[in-house]
Scaffold this active site. Structure first.
Site, PDB file in Angstrom:
ATOM      1  N   LYS A 221       4.170 -23.474   9.483  1.00  0.00           N
ATOM      2  CA  LYS A 221       3.494 -22.503  10.346  1.00  0.00           C
ATOM      3  C   LYS A 221       2.526 -23.255  11.248  1.00  0.00           C
ATOM      4  CE  LYS A 221       0.454 -18.516  10.345  1.00  0.00           C
ATOM      5  NZ  LYS A 221      -0.019 -17.348   9.602  1.00  0.00           N
ATOM      6  N   ARG A 231      -3.147 -10.617  16.261  1.00  0.00           N
ATOM      7  CA  ARG A 231      -4.572 -10.555  15.897  1.00  0.00           C
ATOM      8  C   ARG A 231      -5.225  -9.313  16.507  1.00  0.00           C
ATOM      9  NH1 ARG A 231      -5.665 -17.104  16.401  1.00  0.00           N
ATOM     10  NH2 ARG A 231      -4.176 -17.664  14.765  1.00  0.00           N
ATOM     11  N   LYS A 244      -7.545 -22.124  13.922  1.00  0.00           N
ATOM     12  CA  LYS A 244      -6.985 -22.339  12.580  1.00  0.00           C
ATOM     13  C   LYS A 244      -6.348 -23.718  12.425  1.00  0.00           C
ATOM     14  CE  LYS A 244      -6.318 -17.363  11.789  1.00  0.00           C
ATOM     15  NZ  LYS A 244      -5.492 -16.313  11.176  1.00  0.00           N
ATOM     16  N   GLU A 260       6.173 -30.429   4.720  1.00  0.00           N
ATOM     17  CA  GLU A 260       5.612 -29.150   4.255  1.00  0.00           C
ATOM     18  C   GLU A 260       6.682 -28.311   3.549  1.00  0.00           C
ATOM     19  OE1 GLU A 260       2.826 -27.683   4.020  1.00  0.00           O
ATOM     20  OE2 GLU A 260       1.387 -28.487   5.446  1.00  0.00           O
ATOM     21  N   LYS A 275       7.523 -20.801  11.865  1.00  0.00           N
ATOM     22  CA  LYS A 275       6.790 -19.826  12.670  1.00  0.00           C
ATOM     23  C   LYS A 275       5.847 -20.535  13.621  1.00  0.00           C
ATOM     24  CE  LYS A 275       3.313 -16.330  11.988  1.00  0.00           C
ATOM     25  NZ  LYS A 275       2.322 -15.837  11.088  1.00  0.00           N
TER      26      LYS A 275
HETATM   27  N1  LIG Z   1      -2.034 -15.389   8.358  1.00  0.00           N
HETATM   28  C1  LIG Z   1      -1.753 -14.201   8.928  1.00  0.00           C
HETATM   29  C2  LIG Z   1      -0.582 -14.082   9.815  1.00  0.00           C
HETATM   30  N2  LIG Z   1       0.600 -13.662   9.354  1.00  0.00           N
HETATM   31  C3  LIG Z   1       1.450 -13.524  10.426  1.00  0.00           C
HETATM   32  C4  LIG Z   1       0.759 -13.913  11.590  1.00  0.00           C
HETATM   33  C5  LIG Z   1       1.263 -13.889  13.002  1.00  0.00           C
HETATM   34  C6  LIG Z   1       2.430 -13.003  13.259  1.00  0.00           C
HETATM   35  C7  LIG Z   1       2.636 -12.655  14.697  1.00  0.00           C
HETATM   36  O1  LIG Z   1       1.985 -13.206  15.614  1.00  0.00           O
HETATM   37  O2  LIG Z   1       3.491 -11.807  14.941  1.00  0.00           O
HETATM   38  C8  LIG Z   1      -0.527 -14.285  11.207  1.00  0.00           C
HETATM   39  C9  LIG Z   1      -1.532 -14.671  12.213  1.00  0.00           C
HETATM   40  C10 LIG Z   1      -2.287 -15.912  12.107  1.00  0.00           C
HETATM   41  O3  LIG Z   1      -1.956 -16.807  11.331  1.00  0.00           O
HETATM   42  O4  LIG Z   1      -3.296 -15.995  12.811  1.00  0.00           O
HETATM   43 MG   LIG Z   2       1.942 -26.417   2.829  1.00  0.00          MG
END
Ligand SMILES: NCc1[nH]cc(CCC(=O)O)c1CC(=O)O
Ligand SMILES: [Mg+2]
Length: 353
Positions: A221, A231, A244, A260, A275
């Protein structure tokens, strides 16, 4: 003789000496367009297909009754009260979408530094899981594990002196996973990117006797600008302090994604995810080829928003762009895709059938 893609390419250099009966025709032995000449022929040689089985449909939840709230940056996607989410589950069943993913908009009064609402067995997500499972036990439910919908600072983990605490966060994530699994969720999907959380969650589930609950790890991710509309949807955009990048991956890296993914598989992940989706199709392909695991991609909120906005402005044929974007995931090797387009895609596929 050079062999490329398993085919002796020098053969065509050999003069046929026969020419062609058609004046002005090029003397081509090979004409790739022949296989594209008609719809039936294109169907016959098609290498990848998208079906409703490939779809996971993310839903946003909000407290209340009979409520649907539009999300400005995600035209066509609403926040839903639990009863409305149950209606969408029914729609998913009819459309043969196998799985829903649930994300809460937590009332600001319930958010705190520790994200304690995450471990409340009666929080919005758990309520929705129970309500959907009661009416439609046959549909799969995936729950995200991370603290960002519940923290006042919008981060996925606990913070001390501006630092995200890995191991302390993992302990809370295990409790979050347990309340969700006990509510009846089928797939736990940790999206927090803390180290070691998959092993800890697997151990927690097993100790609780929840042996059949699957884990889909958000394994690779990335720290991405494409999460912006999400968000907004869960209400963390305004409160998020900083970014983040100390836990989500640097978008410059792909070897790191393999490391990972390898760790999460070793720790007990049943399925892995990459993702965002479309900007990271190379990562999807590498992960699938390297590990041969069930591999998913998340077509995230920003990807949805781009297509929806361009389509809304008349700049793109929205339906075709949607179908093409989803087929790209299959081509890259994904076994399935989380997509806000899921119901629209399923309706389109049904109309084509
Ligand atoms: N950790 C939470 C999370 N779970 C899915 C998404 C994003 C999904 C999307 O943008 O459709 C996020 C946002 C982030 O990490 O800030
Ligand atoms: Mg990991």
């Amino acid at each position: 003789m050079a062999i490329k893609y398993g085919r002796p390419i020098e053969l065509r250099e050999v003069s046929r000496g026969t020419g062609t009966a058609v004046p002005h025709a090029l003397d081509l032995t090979v004409r790739p367009r022949r296989n594209r000449k008609a719809e039936w022929a294109r169907r016959m040689v098609r290498e990848n297909v998208l079906t409703t089985d490939d779809l996971i449909w993310p839903l946003f939840l909000i407290d209340g009754n009979n409520k649907r709230e539009q999300i400005a940056s995600m035209p066509g996607v609403d926040r839903l009260s639990v009863d409305q989410a149950v209606r969408e589950a029914e729609r998913a069943m009819k459309l043969t979408i196998p799985c829903l993913a649930l994300f809460p908009y937590t009332d600001p009064s319930l958010r705190d530094e520790e994200g304690s609402e995450a471990t409340n067995p009666d929080n919005l997500v758990c309520q929705a899981v129970r309500a959907i499972k009661k009416e439609f036990p046959e549909i799969g439910i995936l729950c995200d594990v991370a603290l960002d919908p519940f923290t006042s600072h919008g981060h996925d983990g606990l913070i001390s002196d501006g630092k995200i605490l890995n191991d302390e966060t993992v302990a809370v994530l295990v409790r979050q996973a347990l309340v969700q699994a006990e509510a009846g969720c089928d797939i736990i999907a940790p999206s927090d990117m803390m180290d070691g959380r998959v092993a800890a969650i697997r151990e927690g589930l097993d100790r609780a006797g929840l042996l059949d609950v699957q884990i889909m790890a958000y394994a690779a991710k990335y720290a991405s600008a494409f999460y912006g509309p999400f968000r907004d949807a869960i209400g963390s955009a305004k409160t998020l302090t900083g970014d983040k990048r100390t836990y989500q991956m640097d978008s410059a890296n792909t070897d790191e994604a393999l490391r990972e993914v390898e760790l999460d598989i070793a720790e007990g992940a049943d399925m892995v995810m990459v993702k965002p989706g479309m900007p990271y199709l190379d990562v999807v392909r590498r992960v699938k080829d390297t590990f041969a695991m069930p591999t998913f991609a998340y077509q995230v909120s920003g990807e949805y928003a781009m297509i929806a906005a361009a389509s809304g402005n008349g700049w793109l044929d929205g339906e075709r762009a949607m179908m093409e974007s989803l087929l790209a995931f299959k081509r890259a090797g994904a076994d399935g895709v989380l997509s806000y387009f899921a119901p629209k895609v399923a309706e389109k596929l049904r109309a084509q059938a």
